[in-house]
Design a protein around this motif. Structure first.
Motif, PDB file in Angstrom:
ATOM      1  N   VAL A 164       6.866  55.914 -18.910  1.00 19.32           N
ATOM      2  CA  VAL A 164       5.441  57.090 -19.718  1.00 19.32           C
ATOM      3  C   VAL A 164       5.576  56.409 -20.867  1.00 19.32           C
ATOM      4  CG1 VAL A 164       4.297  59.395 -19.893  1.00 19.32           C
ATOM      5  CG2 VAL A 164       5.094  58.255 -17.341  1.00 19.32           C
ATOM      6  N   ARG A 165       6.477  56.472 -21.290  1.00 20.23           N
ATOM      7  CA  ARG A 165       6.899  57.075 -22.881  1.00 20.23           C
ATOM      8  C   ARG A 165       6.152  55.591 -23.497  1.00 20.23           C
ATOM      9  NH1 ARG A 165      10.229  59.229 -23.616  1.00 20.23           N
ATOM     10  NH2 ARG A 165      12.204  57.406 -24.171  1.00 20.23           N
ATOM     11  N   ARG A 166       7.160  54.345 -22.576  1.00 18.51           N
ATOM     12  CA  ARG A 166       6.224  53.003 -23.164  1.00 18.51           C
ATOM     13  C   ARG A 166       5.296  52.685 -22.544  1.00 18.51           C
ATOM     14  NH1 ARG A 166      11.962  49.793 -21.498  1.00 18.51           N
ATOM     15  NH2 ARG A 166      13.279  50.495 -22.778  1.00 18.51           N
ATOM     16  N   GLN A 167       4.227  52.512 -21.287  1.00 15.97           N
ATOM     17  CA  GLN A 167       3.310  52.489 -21.310  1.00 15.97           C
ATOM     18  C   GLN A 167       2.168  53.369 -22.308  1.00 15.97           C
ATOM     19  OE1 GLN A 167       3.949  49.774 -19.877  1.00 15.97           O
ATOM     20  NE2 GLN A 167       2.296  50.014 -18.301  1.00 15.97           N
ATOM     21  N   ALA A 168       2.782  54.291 -21.901  1.00 16.23           N
ATOM     22  CA  ALA A 168       1.468  54.922 -23.591  1.00 16.23           C
ATOM     23  C   ALA A 168       1.167  54.407 -24.978  1.00 16.23           C
ATOM     24  CB  ALA A 168       1.569  56.661 -23.588  1.00 16.23           C
ATOM     25  N   GLU A 169       2.744  53.732 -25.555  1.00 13.55           N
ATOM     26  CA  GLU A 169       2.476  53.139 -26.597  1.00 13.55           C
ATOM     27  C   GLU A 169       1.757  51.547 -25.931  1.00 13.55           C
ATOM     28  OE1 GLU A 169       7.093  52.467 -26.968  1.00 13.55           O
ATOM     29  OE2 GLU A 169       6.818  54.719 -28.089  1.00 13.55           O
ATOM     30  N   PHE A 170       2.034  50.638 -24.939  1.00 12.44           N
ATOM     31  CA  PHE A 170       1.461  49.634 -25.064  1.00 12.44           C
ATOM     32  C   PHE A 170      -0.056  50.045 -24.475  1.00 12.44           C
ATOM     33  CE2 PHE A 170       0.147  47.096 -21.580  1.00 12.44           C
ATOM     34  CZ  PHE A 170       0.266  45.911 -21.817  1.00 12.44           C
ATOM     35  N   MET A 171      -0.434  51.014 -23.978  1.00 13.02           N
ATOM     36  CA  MET A 171      -2.146  51.610 -23.949  1.00 13.02           C
ATOM     37  C   MET A 171      -2.368  51.735 -25.039  1.00 13.02           C
ATOM     38  SD  MET A 171      -2.932  49.285 -21.075  1.00 13.02           S
ATOM     39  CE  MET A 171      -4.090  50.734 -20.803  1.00 13.02           C
ATOM     40  N   PRO A 173      -3.823  50.628 -28.008  1.00  9.12           N
ATOM     41  CA  PRO A 173      -4.412  49.747 -28.814  1.00  9.12           C
ATOM     42  C   PRO A 173      -5.450  49.834 -27.620  1.00  9.12           C
ATOM     43  CG  PRO A 173      -2.181  48.827 -29.392  1.00  9.12           C
ATOM     44  CD  PRO A 173      -1.817  49.765 -28.330  1.00  9.12           C
ATOM     45  N   TYR A 174      -5.130  49.550 -26.888  1.00  2.00           N
ATOM     46  CA  TYR A 174      -6.861  49.743 -26.028  1.00  2.00           C
ATOM     47  C   TYR A 174      -7.396  51.055 -26.378  1.00  2.00           C
ATOM     48  CZ  TYR A 174      -9.019  49.097 -21.597  1.00  2.00           C
ATOM     49  OH  TYR A 174     -10.082  48.217 -20.973  1.00  2.00           O
ATOM     50  N   ALA A 175      -7.112  52.122 -25.863  1.00  5.20           N
ATOM     51  CA  ALA A 175      -7.119  53.672 -26.323  1.00  5.20           C
ATOM     52  C   ALA A 175      -7.880  53.507 -27.525  1.00  5.20           C
ATOM     53  CB  ALA A 175      -6.711  54.746 -25.759  1.00  5.20           C
ATOM     54  N   VAL A 180     -10.096  56.639 -27.465  1.00  6.06           N
ATOM     55  CA  VAL A 180     -10.312  57.829 -26.418  1.00  6.06           C
ATOM     56  C   VAL A 180      -8.982  57.699 -26.774  1.00  6.06           C
ATOM     57  CG1 VAL A 180      -9.706  57.594 -24.394  1.00  6.06           C
ATOM     58  CG2 VAL A 180     -11.181  56.394 -24.701  1.00  6.06           C
ATOM     59  N   SER A 181      -8.448  58.890 -28.007  1.00  9.36           N
ATOM     60  CA  SER A 181      -7.135  59.333 -27.761  1.00  9.36           C
ATOM     61  C   SER A 181      -6.390  59.034 -26.850  1.00  9.36           C
ATOM     62  CB  SER A 181      -7.142  60.294 -28.515  1.00  9.36           C
ATOM     63  OG  SER A 181      -7.276  61.462 -27.424  1.00  9.36           O
ATOM     64  N   LEU A 182      -4.831  58.728 -27.191  1.00  7.68           N
ATOM     65  CA  LEU A 182      -3.722  58.776 -26.065  1.00  7.68           C
ATOM     66  C   LEU A 182      -2.356  59.818 -26.173  1.00  7.68           C
ATOM     67  CD1 LEU A 182      -3.417  57.601 -23.067  1.00  7.68           C
ATOM     68  CD2 LEU A 182      -2.345  55.880 -23.868  1.00  7.68           C
ATOM     69  N   SER A 183      -2.256  60.421 -25.441  1.00  9.29           N
ATOM     70  CA  SER A 183      -1.503  61.130 -25.966  1.00  9.29           C
ATOM     71  C   SER A 183      -0.185  61.846 -24.877  1.00  9.29           C
ATOM     72  CB  SER A 183      -1.362  62.362 -26.177  1.00  9.29           C
ATOM     73  OG  SER A 183      -2.380  63.636 -25.715  1.00  9.29           O
ATOM     74  N   CYS A 184       0.746  61.681 -25.227  1.00  8.02           N
ATOM     75  CA  CYS A 184       1.842  62.563 -23.664  1.00  8.02           C
ATOM     76  C   CYS A 184       2.337  64.027 -24.419  1.00  8.02           C
ATOM     77  CB  CYS A 184       2.935  61.174 -23.762  1.00  8.02           C
ATOM     78  SG  CYS A 184       2.683  59.754 -23.572  1.00  8.02           S
TER      79      CYS A 184
END
Length: 307
Positions: A164-171, A173-175, A180-184
């Motif tokens: 989950v942490r790696r996919q959040a970092e990967f996505m 730039p797209y966010a 859109v802000s992306l947080s974990c």
């Protein structure tokens, strides 16, 4: 019907033979009025024929009704599958027709002459985009067609929190590109181990996060959370987007289904993301649930058995 005929003939002849034998025995013993007993036996045979006829009629009627009901229940899944197949072919043709039309129109314009370098560059760029879109659809369809292979692939004990942490970092730039802000939010000390395939779990996260970003509003939010409880690991992807109507939630896992066709056309979705997510979750013996309200965002919760 054959068994019924055999049963009726057997009962009738057994009764008749037994009655005749008894009659002959009584006549041999000097009993009087044998003709009266013969008439009684014949009358009993007639009554037996009538009873058997009525019983047979009831049995045949009941069997026909039950057979009709069972046949209908049996054919219903076949009819549903046939209707789903027709809808799938129509949806797939619709999805493939648009990019092919773009490619054909661009090629005809270039071949028509009068095009400068910018026109060629634009045609090549559009062709690459549409080709990438077609490639994505084909890959998704192949993935869905190989559902049995997905269930047979090797599962390992993996840390879902790390994925989950790696996919959040990967996505991220797209966010940002979509405002859109992306947080974990999950505790790194808590165990989030599950048995699964890392590549498919990454694909699941990618589809869920991309949907949450694509169907969000400007300056919206996507929040990922992870926690364990009662021998299960819960993954939640919540957004502040446009939401889904309750009537559409039951159909969002259908292939090529788009709850908001106009918005899906804008973001370029093919309607296969949640179908793939459902297949991956099922292969991992998990469950996926969606809660949403129009204009109030969507919350997707996935439950996995803890390793």
């Amino acid at each position: 019907m054959a068994l019924l005929i055999i049963f009726n003939v057997s009962v009738y002849f057994l009764f008749s033979n037994n009655a005749v034998d008894n009659l002959e025995y009584r006549g041999a013993g000097g009993e009087n009025d044998a003709s009266l007993e013969t008439r009684v036996v014949e009358r009993a045979q007639s009554r037996l024929e009538a009873v058997l006829f009525i019983v047979d009629g009831l049995i045949i009627t009941l069997a026909a009704g039950v057979s009709y009901y069972v046949a209908g229940k049996t054919l219903t899944p076949v009819e549903d599958a046939y209707a789903a197949q027709k809808k799938f072919v129509a949806d797939a043709a619709h999805e493939l027709r648009t990019p092919l039309s773009v490619l054909r129109t661009g090629a005809e314009a270039v071949l028509g002459g009068g095009s400068d370098r910018k026109d060629y560059e634009r045609f090549i760029r559009d062709s690459l985009e549409e080709t990438e879109y077609l490639t994505g659809i084909v890959n998704d369809l192949l993935f869905l067609a190989r559902g049995d292979e997905l269930r047979q692939m090797q599962f390992l004990q993996v840390d879902l929190g790390d994925i989950v942490r790696r996919q959040a970092e990967f996505m991220s730039p797209y966010a940002k590109m979509n405002s859109v802000s992306l947080s974990c939010d999950f505790s790194p000390d808590e165990s989030h181990s599950v048995r699964g395939n890392p590549d498919q779990l990454k694909r699941l996260l990618n589809n869920l996060i991309r949907n949450a970003i694509d169907y969000n509003r400007e300056q919206g939010e996507v929040h990922l959370s992870l926690h364990g409880r009662d021998g299960q690991v819960f993954l939640t992807v919540a957004d502040t987007g446009i939401g889904i109507n309750r009537a559409d939630i039951a159909s969002v896992y259908d292939r090529f289904y788009k709850a908001d066709a106009a918005r899906s056309k804008t973001v370029g979705g093919s309607g296969l993301g949640l179908s793939i997510a459902w297949e991956i979750v099922e292969a991992h013996r998990g469950r996926i649930e969606i809660r949403s309200e129009p204009g109030a965002g969507t919350e997707v919760t996935v439950r996995f058995p803890a390793a």
